[in-house]
Design a protein around this motif. Sequence first.
Motif, PDB file in Angstrom:
ATOM      1  N   LEU A   1      -7.319 -13.269  -0.017  1.00 14.79           N
ATOM      2  CA  LEU A   1      -7.524 -12.355   1.103  1.00 14.79           C
ATOM      3  C   LEU A   1      -6.544 -12.549   2.335  1.00 14.79           C
ATOM      4  O   LEU A   1      -6.184 -11.421   2.864  1.00 14.79           O
ATOM      5  CB  LEU A   1      -9.061 -12.322   1.632  1.00 14.79           C
ATOM      6  N   GLU A   2      -6.123 -13.766   2.765  1.00 12.74           N
ATOM      7  CA  GLU A   2      -5.582 -13.838   3.659  1.00 12.74           C
ATOM      8  C   GLU A   2      -3.742 -13.399   3.505  1.00 12.74           C
ATOM      9  O   GLU A   2      -3.258 -12.745   4.109  1.00 12.74           O
ATOM     10  CB  GLU A   2      -5.158 -15.465   4.137  1.00 12.74           C
ATOM     11  N   ARG A   3      -3.558 -13.437   2.146  1.00 15.16           N
ATOM     12  CA  ARG A   3      -2.225 -13.035   1.685  1.00 15.16           C
ATOM     13  C   ARG A   3      -2.225 -11.348   1.819  1.00 15.16           C
ATOM     14  O   ARG A   3      -1.271 -10.709   2.115  1.00 15.16           O
ATOM     15  CB  ARG A   3      -1.784 -13.335   0.307  1.00 15.16           C
ATOM     16  N   ILE A   4      -3.322 -10.929   1.521  1.00 18.17           N
ATOM     17  CA  ILE A   4      -3.283  -9.382   1.464  1.00 18.17           C
ATOM     18  C   ILE A   4      -3.472  -8.805   3.070  1.00 18.17           C
ATOM     19  O   ILE A   4      -2.588  -7.882   3.424  1.00 18.17           O
ATOM     20  CB  ILE A   4      -4.787  -8.789   0.764  1.00 18.17           C
ATOM     21  N   VAL A   5      -4.230  -9.468   3.849  1.00 17.60           N
ATOM     22  CA  VAL A   5      -4.041  -9.218   5.158  1.00 17.60           C
ATOM     23  C   VAL A   5      -2.699  -9.504   5.733  1.00 17.60           C
ATOM     24  O   VAL A   5      -2.198  -8.550   6.576  1.00 17.60           O
ATOM     25  CB  VAL A   5      -5.141  -9.984   6.027  1.00 17.60           C
ATOM     26  N   MET A   6      -2.128 -10.429   5.362  1.00 24.03           N
ATOM     27  CA  MET A   6      -0.570 -10.611   5.995  1.00 24.03           C
ATOM     28  C   MET A   6       0.401  -9.634   5.486  1.00 24.03           C
ATOM     29  O   MET A   6       1.329  -9.161   6.184  1.00 24.03           O
ATOM     30  CB  MET A   6      -0.296 -12.143   5.735  1.00 24.03           C
ATOM     31  N   LYS A   7       0.277  -9.069   4.269  1.00 26.70           N
ATOM     32  CA  LYS A   7       1.227  -8.285   3.609  1.00 26.70           C
ATOM     33  C   LYS A   7       0.985  -6.941   4.188  1.00 26.70           C
ATOM     34  O   LYS A   7       1.609  -6.227   4.717  1.00 26.70           O
ATOM     35  CB  LYS A   7       0.839  -8.112   2.282  1.00 26.70           C
ATOM     36  N   ALA A   8      -0.420  -6.449   4.449  1.00 25.73           N
ATOM     37  CA  ALA A   8      -0.467  -5.187   5.233  1.00 25.73           C
ATOM     38  C   ALA A   8      -0.114  -5.318   6.594  1.00 25.73           C
ATOM     39  O   ALA A   8       0.469  -4.329   7.024  1.00 25.73           O
ATOM     40  CB  ALA A   8      -2.240  -5.054   5.201  1.00 25.73           C
ATOM     41  N   LEU A   9       0.073  -6.517   7.574  1.00 22.00           N
ATOM     42  CA  LEU A   9       0.295  -6.580   8.631  1.00 22.00           C
ATOM     43  C   LEU A   9       1.848  -6.456   8.567  1.00 22.00           C
ATOM     44  O   LEU A   9       2.563  -5.867   9.733  1.00 22.00           O
ATOM     45  CB  LEU A   9      -0.027  -7.712   9.425  1.00 22.00           C
ATOM     46  N   ALA A  10       2.625  -6.973   7.910  1.00 20.93           N
ATOM     47  CA  ALA A  10       3.945  -6.879   7.517  1.00 20.93           C
ATOM     48  C   ALA A  10       4.570  -5.606   7.339  1.00 20.93           C
ATOM     49  O   ALA A  10       5.402  -4.984   7.748  1.00 20.93           O
ATOM     50  CB  ALA A  10       4.448  -7.897   6.401  1.00 20.93           C
ATOM     51  N   ILE A  11       3.812  -4.757   6.299  1.00 18.20           N
ATOM     52  CA  ILE A  11       3.866  -3.511   6.084  1.00 18.20           C
ATOM     53  C   ILE A  11       3.939  -2.223   7.369  1.00 18.20           C
ATOM     54  O   ILE A  11       4.874  -1.681   7.592  1.00 18.20           O
ATOM     55  CB  ILE A  11       3.174  -2.691   4.875  1.00 18.20           C
ATOM     56  N   ASP A  12       2.667  -2.695   8.214  1.00 19.85           N
ATOM     57  CA  ASP A  12       2.557  -1.920   9.384  1.00 19.85           C
ATOM     58  C   ASP A  12       3.487  -2.241  10.470  1.00 19.85           C
ATOM     59  O   ASP A  12       4.081  -1.369  10.910  1.00 19.85           O
ATOM     60  CB  ASP A  12       1.104  -2.326  10.073  1.00 19.85           C
ATOM     61  N   ARG A  13       3.893  -3.590  10.744  1.00 17.20           N
ATOM     62  CA  ARG A  13       5.161  -3.787  11.412  1.00 17.20           C
ATOM     63  C   ARG A  13       6.297  -3.109  11.016  1.00 17.20           C
ATOM     64  O   ARG A  13       7.068  -2.445  12.005  1.00 17.20           O
ATOM     65  CB  ARG A  13       5.259  -5.232  11.686  1.00 17.20           C
ATOM     66  N   SER A  14       6.885  -3.145   9.789  1.00 14.70           N
ATOM     67  CA  SER A  14       7.865  -2.465   9.128  1.00 14.70           C
ATOM     68  C   SER A  14       7.701  -0.778   9.370  1.00 14.70           C
ATOM     69  O   SER A  14       8.845  -0.231   9.877  1.00 14.70           O
ATOM     70  CB  SER A  14       7.778  -2.593   7.663  1.00 14.70           C
ATOM     71  N   ARG A  15       6.532  -0.440   9.403  1.00 20.13           N
ATOM     72  CA  ARG A  15       6.445   1.141   9.524  1.00 20.13           C
ATOM     73  C   ARG A  15       6.781   1.556  11.124  1.00 20.13           C
ATOM     74  O   ARG A  15       7.485   2.403  11.580  1.00 20.13           O
ATOM     75  CB  ARG A  15       5.161   1.467   9.158  1.00 20.13           C
ATOM     76  N   ARG A  16       6.277   0.702  11.880  1.00 22.46           N
ATOM     77  CA  ARG A  16       6.376   0.930  13.276  1.00 22.46           C
ATOM     78  C   ARG A  16       7.846   0.687  13.869  1.00 22.46           C
ATOM     79  O   ARG A  16       8.448   1.473  14.364  1.00 22.46           O
ATOM     80  CB  ARG A  16       5.296  -0.206  14.278  1.00 22.46           C
ATOM     81  N   TYR A  17       8.472  -0.297  13.116  1.00 27.60           N
ATOM     82  CA  TYR A  17       9.958  -0.481  13.479  1.00 27.60           C
ATOM     83  C   TYR A  17      10.869   0.609  13.077  1.00 27.60           C
ATOM     84  O   TYR A  17      11.711   1.221  13.602  1.00 27.60           O
ATOM     85  CB  TYR A  17      10.548  -1.736  12.737  1.00 27.60           C
ATOM     86  N   ARG A  18      10.653   1.106  11.767  1.00 24.46           N
ATOM     87  CA  ARG A  18      11.290   2.285  11.237  1.00 24.46           C
ATOM     88  C   ARG A  18      10.914   3.652  12.087  1.00 24.46           C
ATOM     89  O   ARG A  18      11.869   4.338  12.488  1.00 24.46           O
ATOM     90  CB  ARG A  18      10.811   2.618   9.865  1.00 24.46           C
ATOM     91  N   ARG A  19       9.790   3.819  12.727  1.00 17.98           N
ATOM     92  CA  ARG A  19       9.620   4.898  13.432  1.00 17.98           C
ATOM     93  C   ARG A  19      10.041   4.783  14.833  1.00 17.98           C
ATOM     94  O   ARG A  19      10.649   5.803  15.287  1.00 17.98           O
ATOM     95  CB  ARG A  19       7.868   5.044  13.827  1.00 17.98           C
ATOM     96  N   ARG A  20      10.380   3.627  15.213  1.00 14.02           N
ATOM     97  CA  ARG A  20      11.250   3.326  16.531  1.00 14.02           C
ATOM     98  C   ARG A  20      12.532   3.527  16.073  1.00 14.02           C
ATOM     99  O   ARG A  20      13.211   4.286  17.060  1.00 14.02           O
ATOM    100  CB  ARG A  20      11.045   1.718  17.180  1.00 14.02           C
ATOM    101  N   LEU A  21      12.984   3.183  15.151  1.00 15.92           N
ATOM    102  CA  LEU A  21      14.412   3.335  14.936  1.00 15.92           C
ATOM    103  C   LEU A  21      14.836   4.955  14.496  1.00 15.92           C
ATOM    104  O   LEU A  21      15.630   5.261  15.073  1.00 15.92           O
ATOM    105  CB  LEU A  21      14.811   2.569  13.511  1.00 15.92           C
ATOM    106  N   GLN A  22      14.033   5.496  13.876  1.00 22.01           N
ATOM    107  CA  GLN A  22      14.242   7.176  13.646  1.00 22.01           C
ATOM    108  C   GLN A  22      13.869   7.702  15.262  1.00 22.01           C
ATOM    109  O   GLN A  22      14.834   8.587  15.282  1.00 22.01           O
ATOM    110  CB  GLN A  22      12.882   7.538  12.741  1.00 22.01           C
ATOM    111  N   ALA A  23      13.332   7.313  15.921  1.00 21.45           N
ATOM    112  CA  ALA A  23      13.130   7.840  17.397  1.00 21.45           C
ATOM    113  C   ALA A  23      14.532   7.765  18.222  1.00 21.45           C
ATOM    114  O   ALA A  23      15.092   8.697  18.777  1.00 21.45           O
ATOM    115  CB  ALA A  23      12.067   7.602  18.184  1.00 21.45           C
ATOM    116  N   THR A  24      15.013   6.515  18.074  1.00 20.68           N
ATOM    117  CA  THR A  24      16.138   6.214  18.553  1.00 20.68           C
ATOM    118  C   THR A  24      17.414   7.279  18.308  1.00 20.68           C
ATOM    119  O   THR A  24      18.118   7.683  18.680  1.00 20.68           O
ATOM    120  CB  THR A  24      16.794   4.821  18.577  1.00 20.68           C
TER     121      THR A  24
END
Length: 105
Positions: A1-24
């Motif tokens: 379960l912890e690995r699934i949560v960590m993976k979901a957090l990493a995906i969310d972080r990646s999506r937020r980063y890509r959105r910031r990059l696209q806005a820039t």
Amino acid sequence: LERIVMKALAIDRSRRYRRRLQATMQRWRTGPCELCQRRGEWEMAHVGPTPLTGRGRGLDRRYHDIRRHPQCYARLCDVCHEDVDTAPSAPQSRANLGLPPATWA
């Protein structure tokens, strides 16, 4: 379960980063050609040396390179970009093109 949560957090972080990059990049995409002042479609011209070389360098790597080295790029229309690329001697900086320091970065 912890690995699934960590993976979901990493995906969310990646999506937020890509959105910031696209806005820039959207901010960079606004404005006229820096040489002729024509509005419309334009390209990021590589006008100075950076570690990134070759045509079609890949979007993610290009975005990062523009962020790290804005002084090595110019926002040009396709006509001016072609003129710069086919000039007898490549401009090694924005200053050689008569451009001020990049303010769009």
